[in-house]
Design an enzyme around this catalytic site. Structure first.
Site, short mmCIF file in Angstrom:
data_model
loop_
_atom_site.label_atom_id
_atom_site.label_comp_id
_atom_site.label_asym_id
_atom_site.label_seq_id
_atom_site.Cartn_x
_atom_site.Cartn_y
_atom_site.Cartn_z
N ASP A 221 52.85 48.59 9.54
CA ASP A 221 53.82 48.79 8.47
C ASP A 221 55.23 48.62 9.04
OD1 ASP A 221 55.22 49.89 6.13
OD2 ASP A 221 53.26 50.53 5.47
N HIS A 244 56.17 45.22 9.32
CA HIS A 244 56.96 44.85 8.15
C HIS A 244 58.46 44.82 8.41
CE1 HIS A 244 53.41 46.09 5.29
NE2 HIS A 244 53.08 45.18 6.19
#
Ligand SMILES: *[C@@H]1O[C@H](CO)[C@@H](O)[C@H](O)[C@H]1NC(C)=O
Ligand SMILES: *[C@@H]1O[C@H](CO)[C@@H](O)[C@H](O)[C@H]1NC(C)=O
Ligand SMILES: *[C@@H]1O[C@H](CO)[C@@H](O)[C@H](O)[C@H]1NC(C)=O
Length: 396
Positions: A221, A244
């Site tokens: 993430d 991310h």
């Protein structure tokens, strides 16, 4: 003759014993002396708790020593305020329980609370044993999902340094910084698979003067994410990827949120990440502000959205489309270079009601990662200026 040659040796042994006991002016609290068992199977949480409490109640400088070995550890809260200074020196590996969620309803593994001048060091490792839990993560489908444990939480921690630490396979985020001030993270290595859900590297909220330096974050993430109340955050020489990217937001999800301001990201590298530098606000949102962000000397290597402001964030179910009321202003991008894996390398999708203001692009050189194709930029509701080289051509 014999007694003379033995004497320096005895003296040296005494000196070494003495040094290891006080650690150059520090009181040493070795968890092994209090009965820790480094066999990877015995829960050491009571021992760690006791040893921390002793160190915390001792004045002066105190070192909690966790030697080589693997220590299974159930969730613990290590709570100050402490009388002196505590350094938690992890040389070994701390291992989380596999199914702590099934028995205990808590969303953390190791938490430090209300400690001033904490040091975490030692070159050791935290193993969150997340692979067993990732399949239980239903949060993308179920709004009432149970939060999985965050490996390392800091709540109300001040003037502290976290250094030389590796965190692998957290069940949820690796590290969470809440209501903290003046903390420095450096030489941290964070590792989890690319497809592991919600394994943010370092998540910051309601905290100020936080530095993240000289570290690598490879996870499923966000590399670093900042939620409301993040102020004066400095990220320098961090390599992100997979993951991310560095993200401000999602903001505007609730009423009376604190602003986000004073973020600088310099000399960072993104490798194969979904985003590079992202600011996102919920599509329909409450009012708040994001301002004074500086991104400088950044390398993008095959990044899907290298530069992105997304004020239409609404990835799934329970969010409504609509206008964001979050004001984004005074954002500078300087010397951003490398490659984009999508054709839109620079995307500013700002709110119609609250257009982005004073967005500055200085020397941008992003090219398409694929064999052929050109990159472009896309703008809506954005005001600002572009200086120097602009590849893709600026749409501001
Ligand atoms: C950047 O961080 C890495 C660790 O990830 C370190 O080895 C390197 O020395 C740092 N560079 C500088 C200029 O400090
Ligand atoms: C912008 O943020 C930096 C820290 O990142 C801070 O030093 C500076 O004072 C801030 N500037 C303004 C005008 O608030
Ligand atoms: C980034 O690193 C380079 C080389 O180490 C240095 O010259 C430059 O000033 C740094 N940029 C920032 C913004 O710190």
């Amino acid at each position: 003759m014999g007694s003379i040659s033995v004497f320096p040796c005895v003296y040296l042994m005494f000196l070494l014993a003495c040094i290891s006991e006080v650690g150059f002016g520090k009181m040493v609290f070795n968890v092994m002396k209090d009965g820790a068992i480094a066999d990877g199977n015995t829960d050491n949480s009571k021992v760690f708790q006791n040893v921390f409490n002793k160190a915390c109640q001792s004045e002066g400088r105190n070192l909690v020593l966790i030697p080589r070995g693997t220590y299974l550890l159930a969730p613990i809260v290590l709570k100050g305020p402490c009388k002196g200074q505590v350094e938690f020196h992890i040389i070994g590996t701390l291992k989380a329980l596999i199914d702590e969620t099934s028995t205990i309803d808590i969303n953390h593994w190791i938490t430090f609370q209300y400690v001033d001048r904490l040091v975490l060091s030692g070159g050791g490792k935290l193993d969150g044993q997340g692979s067993s839990a990732w399949d239980d993560n239903t949060c993308s489908k179920n709004p009432n999902c149970k939060a999985l444990p965050i490996s390392l939480r800091f709540d109300f921690v001040t003037n502290s340094r976290i250094t030389q630490l590796t965190s692998i396979n957290s069940k949820n985020a690796h590290m969470n910084v809440f209501a903290c001030k003046d903390m420095k993270f450096d030489h941290i290595h964070i590792i989890a698979p690319k497809d592991s859900p919600n394994t943010d590297g370092i998540h910051i909220g309601s905290s100020s003067n936080i530095q993240i330096l000289d570290s690598t974050i490879a996870t499923g993430d966000d590399c670093v994410s900042m939620s409301p109340g993040s102020k004066n955050i400095n990220i320098r020489n961090v390599t992100c990827g997979p993951g991310h990217g560095i993200s401000v937001g999602s903001l505007g999800g609730g009423p009376n949120e604190e602003d986000v301001s004073g973020l600088t990201v310099t000399n960072c590298t993104f490798i194969g990440t979904q985003n590079g530098l992202r600011v996102k606000t919920w599509a329909r949102s409450y009012a708040s502000s994001v301002f004074n962000l500086t991104f400088e000397d950044i390398i993008m290597d095959n990044v899907n959205n290298p530069i992105i402001i997304d004020q239409q964030y609404c990835p799934s179910r329970n969010c409504e489309k609509g206008e964001s009321q979050v004001q984004i202003r005074d954002v500078k991008y300087g010397n951003i270079r490398g490659t984009s894996s999508s054709k839109i390398a620079v995307a500013f999708d700002c709110s119609k009601g609250k257009p982005c203001e004073n967005i500055e692009l200085n020397n941008i050189n992003l090219n398409y990662h694929g064999a052929e194709g050109a990159v472009a930029s896309s703008c809506s509701n954005v005001k600002g200026i572009a200086n120097g080289q602009q590849q893709p051509g600026s749409c501001i």
